[in-house]
Design a protein around this motif. Sequence first.
Motif, PDB file in Angstrom:
ATOM      1  N   TYR A  10       0.833  -1.199   0.000  1.00 53.33           N
ATOM      2  CA  TYR A  10       0.000   0.000   0.000  1.00 53.33           C
ATOM      3  C   TYR A  10       0.872   1.256   0.000  1.00 53.33           C
ATOM      4  O   TYR A  10       1.478   1.574  -1.019  1.00 53.33           O
ATOM      5  N   ASP A  11       0.958   1.933   1.132  1.00 50.91           N
ATOM      6  CA  ASP A  11       1.694   3.198   1.233  1.00 50.91           C
ATOM      7  C   ASP A  11       3.188   3.063   0.946  1.00 50.91           C
ATOM      8  O   ASP A  11       3.815   3.999   0.474  1.00 50.91           O
ATOM      9  N   GLY A  12       3.749   1.911   1.225  1.00 52.38           N
ATOM     10  CA  GLY A  12       5.178   1.705   1.041  1.00 52.38           C
ATOM     11  C   GLY A  12       5.553   1.183  -0.336  1.00 52.38           C
ATOM     12  O   GLY A  12       6.704   0.820  -0.569  1.00 52.38           O
ATOM     13  N   TRP A  13       4.588   1.128  -1.256  1.00 55.05           N
ATOM     14  CA  TRP A  13       4.871   0.622  -2.597  1.00 55.05           C
ATOM     15  C   TRP A  13       5.786   1.567  -3.343  1.00 55.05           C
ATOM     16  O   TRP A  13       5.694   2.782  -3.242  1.00 55.05           O
ATOM     17  N   SER A  14       6.679   0.990  -4.129  1.00 56.58           N
ATOM     18  CA  SER A  14       7.554   1.725  -5.033  1.00 56.58           C
ATOM     19  C   SER A  14       7.620   0.940  -6.336  1.00 56.58           C
ATOM     20  O   SER A  14       7.629  -0.297  -6.305  1.00 56.58           O
ATOM     21  N   PRO A  15       7.683   1.618  -7.479  1.00 58.90           N
ATOM     22  CA  PRO A  15       7.807   0.895  -8.752  1.00 58.90           C
ATOM     23  C   PRO A  15       9.071   0.032  -8.835  1.00 58.90           C
ATOM     24  O   PRO A  15       9.160  -0.848  -9.680  1.00 58.90           O
ATOM     25  N   ALA A  16      10.021   0.280  -7.937  1.00 50.08           N
ATOM     26  CA  ALA A  16      11.227  -0.545  -7.910  1.00 50.08           C
ATOM     27  C   ALA A  16      10.947  -1.926  -7.318  1.00 50.08           C
ATOM     28  O   ALA A  16      11.731  -2.859  -7.519  1.00 50.08           O
ATOM     29  N   LEU A  17       9.834  -2.078  -6.588  1.00 48.72           N
ATOM     30  CA  LEU A  17       9.484  -3.375  -6.007  1.00 48.72           C
ATOM     31  C   LEU A  17       8.960  -4.304  -7.093  1.00 48.72           C
ATOM     32  O   LEU A  17       8.441  -3.859  -8.114  1.00 48.72           O
ATOM     33  N   THR A  18       9.085  -5.590  -6.848  1.00 55.60           N
ATOM     34  CA  THR A  18       8.678  -6.622  -7.807  1.00 55.60           C
ATOM     35  C   THR A  18       7.848  -7.681  -7.089  1.00 55.60           C
ATOM     36  O   THR A  18       7.728  -7.664  -5.864  1.00 55.60           O
ATOM     37  N   VAL A  19       7.322  -8.619  -7.852  1.00 54.09           N
ATOM     38  CA  VAL A  19       6.631  -9.757  -7.257  1.00 54.09           C
ATOM     39  C   VAL A  19       7.592 -10.473  -6.304  1.00 54.09           C
ATOM     40  O   VAL A  19       7.208 -10.866  -5.204  1.00 54.09           O
ATOM     41  N   THR A  20       8.830 -10.613  -6.699  1.00 55.06           N
ATOM     42  CA  THR A  20       9.821 -11.279  -5.850  1.00 55.06           C
ATOM     43  C   THR A  20       9.991 -10.553  -4.526  1.00 55.06           C
ATOM     44  O   THR A  20       9.966 -11.181  -3.464  1.00 55.06           O
ATOM     45  N   SER A  21      10.143  -9.237  -4.550  1.00 59.40           N
ATOM     46  CA  SER A  21      10.343  -8.507  -3.292  1.00 59.40           C
ATOM     47  C   SER A  21       9.090  -8.552  -2.420  1.00 59.40           C
ATOM     48  O   SER A  21       9.188  -8.660  -1.196  1.00 59.40           O
ATOM     49  N   VAL A  22       7.901  -8.521  -3.030  1.00 58.62           N
ATOM     50  CA  VAL A  22       6.658  -8.649  -2.255  1.00 58.62           C
ATOM     51  C   VAL A  22       6.588 -10.033  -1.612  1.00 58.62           C
ATOM     52  O   VAL A  22       6.266 -10.168  -0.431  1.00 58.62           O
ATOM     53  N   CYS A  23       6.906 -11.065  -2.371  1.00 56.97           N
ATOM     54  CA  CYS A  23       6.881 -12.428  -1.834  1.00 56.97           C
ATOM     55  C   CYS A  23       7.883 -12.610  -0.703  1.00 56.97           C
ATOM     56  O   CYS A  23       7.582 -13.261   0.302  1.00 56.97           O
ATOM     57  N   LEU A  24       9.060 -12.036  -0.863  1.00 59.72           N
ATOM     58  CA  LEU A  24      10.055 -12.105   0.227  1.00 59.72           C
ATOM     59  C   LEU A  24       9.542 -11.406   1.476  1.00 59.72           C
ATOM     60  O   LEU A  24       9.736 -11.896   2.595  1.00 59.72           O
ATOM     61  N   SER A  25       8.863 -10.267   1.316  1.00 57.91           N
ATOM     62  CA  SER A  25       8.297  -9.552   2.460  1.00 57.91           C
ATOM     63  C   SER A  25       7.218 -10.386   3.152  1.00 57.91           C
ATOM     64  O   SER A  25       7.157 -10.454   4.383  1.00 57.91           O
ATOM     65  N   ILE A  26       6.364 -11.029   2.369  1.00 54.15           N
ATOM     66  CA  ILE A  26       5.301 -11.856   2.943  1.00 54.15           C
ATOM     67  C   ILE A  26       5.881 -13.074   3.640  1.00 54.15           C
ATOM     68  O   ILE A  26       5.478 -13.425   4.753  1.00 54.15           O
ATOM     69  N   LEU A  27       6.869 -13.718   3.016  1.00 55.62           N
ATOM     70  CA  LEU A  27       7.515 -14.876   3.640  1.00 55.62           C
ATOM     71  C   LEU A  27       8.214 -14.464   4.936  1.00 55.62           C
ATOM     72  O   LEU A  27       8.136 -15.170   5.945  1.00 55.62           O
ATOM     73  N   SER A  28       8.853 -13.307   4.935  1.00 52.80           N
ATOM     74  CA  SER A  28       9.503 -12.795   6.145  1.00 52.80           C
ATOM     75  C   SER A  28       8.475 -12.512   7.242  1.00 52.80           C
ATOM     76  O   SER A  28       8.682 -12.841   8.412  1.00 52.80           O
ATOM     77  N   MET A  29       7.347 -11.919   6.854  1.00 50.92           N
ATOM     78  CA  MET A  29       6.276 -11.636   7.809  1.00 50.92           C
ATOM     79  C   MET A  29       5.780 -12.934   8.448  1.00 50.92           C
ATOM     80  O   MET A  29       5.649 -13.028   9.672  1.00 50.92           O
ATOM     81  N   LEU A  30       5.524 -13.946   7.622  1.00 45.21           N
ATOM     82  CA  LEU A  30       5.063 -15.227   8.151  1.00 45.21           C
ATOM     83  C   LEU A  30       6.128 -15.868   9.041  1.00 45.21           C
ATOM     84  O   LEU A  30       5.825 -16.387  10.112  1.00 45.21           O
ATOM     85  N   SER A  31       7.366 -15.814   8.599  1.00 48.08           N
ATOM     86  CA  SER A  31       8.451 -16.483   9.315  1.00 48.08           C
ATOM     87  C   SER A  31       8.769 -15.838  10.656  1.00 48.08           C
ATOM     88  O   SER A  31       9.275 -16.496  11.563  1.00 48.08           O
ATOM     89  N   SER A  32       8.477 -14.546  10.796  1.00 43.42           N
ATOM     90  CA  SER A  32       8.807 -13.865  12.049  1.00 43.42           C
ATOM     91  C   SER A  32       7.739 -14.053  13.125  1.00 43.42           C
ATOM     92  O   SER A  32       7.946 -13.672  14.275  1.00 43.42           O
ATOM     93  N   ALA A  33       6.615 -14.654  12.783  1.00 42.21           N
ATOM     94  CA  ALA A  33       5.551 -14.886  13.767  1.00 42.21           C
ATOM     95  C   ALA A  33       6.012 -15.884  14.816  1.00 42.21           C
ATOM     96  O   ALA A  33       6.601 -16.915  14.496  1.00 42.21           O
TER      97      ALA A  33
END
Length: 171
Positions: A115-138
């Motif tokens: 959402y607010d932190g989106w940048s056109p420099a981000l990719t599907v890969t970087s979004v997936c890494l962020s989601i995997l990191s979010m899940l893994s840190s729980a």
Amino acid sequence: MSSGGGSGPPRAAALPTAKTLSPVARRRLGKELDEWLSAEPPVPGMSVSATERLDLWMVMVTGAENTVFANEEYVLRFSFPADYPIEPPEVIFVHPTPRHPHVYTNGHICLNVLYDGWSPALTVTSVCLSILSMLSSATAKGQPPDNDAYVRNCHGRSPKATRWMFHDDKV
């Protein structure tokens, strides 16, 4: 599905779209999808299932070892806007969703890069890494404290229509 005489997955450039993507979006998504369809996908524990449309991807997620979501499988749906990468994709978990403090039972994900932190420099890969990191840190499974009210009041709207409050970077 085949892209002609070969038996491998279709090349991204050959996939149709349900909505009109800009030429920039088509080029960018084609390049990103080709990377994901290669012999070694860019994010361990994630893969793109065969897709019939360039603007809609289903990403399989397997929870990382030694986490509360270890070996659990989930599906993310990426829906790309016509002006991707200027605008972020809509990303939601398809039911069943992980029981995570930042994932609502309707699949919406409270994660700044979507959402607010989106940048056109981000990719599907970087979004997936962020989601995997979010899940893994729980450290424990659980729903967001406002899950029931949010889901009840959401009425099928896109998570991009929500005014998210990013007040917690820990789980």
